[in-house]
Design a protein around this motif. Structure first.
Motif, short mmCIF file in Angstrom:
data_model
loop_
_atom_site.label_atom_id
_atom_site.label_comp_id
_atom_site.label_asym_id
_atom_site.label_seq_id
_atom_site.Cartn_x
_atom_site.Cartn_y
_atom_site.Cartn_z
N GLU A 234 0.92 -1.18 -0.10
CA GLU A 234 0.35 -0.04 0.34
C GLU A 234 0.58 1.41 -0.04
O GLU A 234 0.67 2.37 0.51
CB GLU A 234 -1.02 -0.12 0.75
N HIS B 237 -11.15 -3.22 4.96
CA HIS B 237 -10.38 -2.40 4.81
C HIS B 237 -10.13 -0.81 4.47
O HIS B 237 -10.95 -0.49 3.70
CB HIS B 237 -9.46 -2.93 3.33
N PRO C 265 -7.63 -6.22 -0.44
CA PRO C 265 -7.10 -6.29 -1.79
C PRO C 265 -6.47 -7.87 -1.10
O PRO C 265 -5.86 -8.39 -1.91
CB PRO C 265 -5.79 -5.71 -1.36
N HIS C 266 -6.44 -8.54 0.42
CA HIS C 266 -6.02 -9.25 0.55
C HIS C 266 -5.88 -10.55 0.34
O HIS C 266 -6.25 -11.29 1.25
CB HIS C 266 -5.13 -9.67 2.07
N HIS D 105 -2.84 -5.45 11.04
CA HIS D 105 -3.83 -4.13 9.51
C HIS D 105 -4.64 -5.58 9.36
O HIS D 105 -4.33 -6.67 9.70
CB HIS D 105 -2.78 -4.30 9.03
N PHE E 71 3.04 -3.42 8.19
CA PHE E 71 2.74 -2.45 8.92
C PHE E 71 2.95 -2.62 10.83
O PHE E 71 1.87 -1.72 10.76
CB PHE E 71 0.79 -3.13 9.02
ZN LIG Z 1 -4.15 -4.17 3.73
#
Ligand SMILES: [Zn+2]
Length: 278
Positions: free
Chosen positions: A54, A111, A123-124, A188, A238
């Motif tokens: 990101e 998210h 997006p994961h 995260h 993160f």
């Molecule tokens: Zn993320």
């Protein structure tokens, strides 16, 4: 090997291309693609260990690899892909773009994007065995289109990998059948799809993608405690010192994970074992 070399298109810029190349965005994609193509393609990966998808700026080498690639395999929903693919097309008009996440049922609302939207797709996608099967099927179709002569090999490789994925899924299900708690903590929210697949509750600690403001801290810690979670997953790209402090306050086990790793299967097993704790 001679047969492969013969298939390499003649390049006009004098660079020696030993093998045809496919560029992917993240290492779990590289792991899955390698299972299907073996050594028939070279695989270049944009993100390396520890890169945060990101907040990522591609290097010159990576951009040049895209120019020399036959195809770019997008994982989908990570910001840098659109920019890269748009630019790469200017320098390599023959580049074929494939979306590996086509057909995945995307999760929204888990998210927080840097732009402040809370409705974006999570997006994961790759932290899920079910999604990995769809991603691999998409990869197989793309690879057969790029190299139809070896379609049988790729199909056989895919079938072998599918068996591996099915047994990983069985491992996770049997481990989690006897889990200590369905809830787990993570800074995260990178495990939304894993949680959906196996009926787990992901409790993310970060606040709108950032550190938790002081006035929200108590509320956040209370929610984490009430969830009954006994494990907090930490991720180096993160992580926050706040996460560690909260973990200590709650007295939960803190486990380092790396879902962006090439060792994708091992990571999912480690996450499973930590949640099951049996
Ligand atoms: Zn993320």
């Amino acid at each position: 090997m001679a047969a492969i070399a013969a298939l390499v298109p003649v390049s006009c810029n004098n660079s020696v291309q030993e093998k045809r190349m496919i560029t992917v965005s993240i290492l779990p994609q590289k792991f899955m693609l390698k299972k299907i193509v073996g050594d028939n393609f070279e695989i270049s990966c944009m993100l390396n260990e520890g890169n945060n998808p990101e907040a990522y700026e591609p290097s010159m080498t990576h951009l040049m690899n895209i120019e020399h690639s036959m195809a770019y395999f997008c994982i989908g929903y990570i910001g840098f892909e659109d920019a890269i693919v748009g630019k790469a097309h200017i320098n390599n008009p023959d580049l074929k773009i494939y979306n590996n996440s086509k057909g995945i049922n995307v999760i929204r609302g888990t998210h927080f994007s840097p732009e402040g939207s809370h409705d974006e797709a999570d997006p994961h996608l790759w932290t899920s065995v079910a999604n990995a099967i769809i991603i691999s099927q998409n990869m197989l179709a793309a690879v057969i289109e790029l190299d139809p002569a070896n379609a049988d090999t790729y199909t056989a490789n895919f079938n072998a990998f599918k068996t591996e994925l099915d047994s990983l899924d069985s491992y996770i299900k049997s481990k989690l059948a006897d889990k200590r708690s369905a809830a787990f903590l993570v800074w995260h929210p990178s495990l939304s799809y894993f949680a959906r697949d196996y009926g787990l509750q992901q409790v993310s600690l970060e606040y709108e993608g950032k550190e938790i403001p002081i006035d929200k801290l108590k509320q956040n810690i209370d929610a984490a405690r009430e969830s009954g979670a006994h494990v907090l997953f930490m991720q180096r790209e993160f992580d926050s010192r706040q996460a560690e402090a909260i973990g200590e306050e709650l007295g939960v086990k803190m486990v380092k994970i790396n879902p962006m790793s090439y060792d994708w299967e091992i990571e999912l097993k480690n996450i499973t074992d930590a949640i099951a704790d049996n």
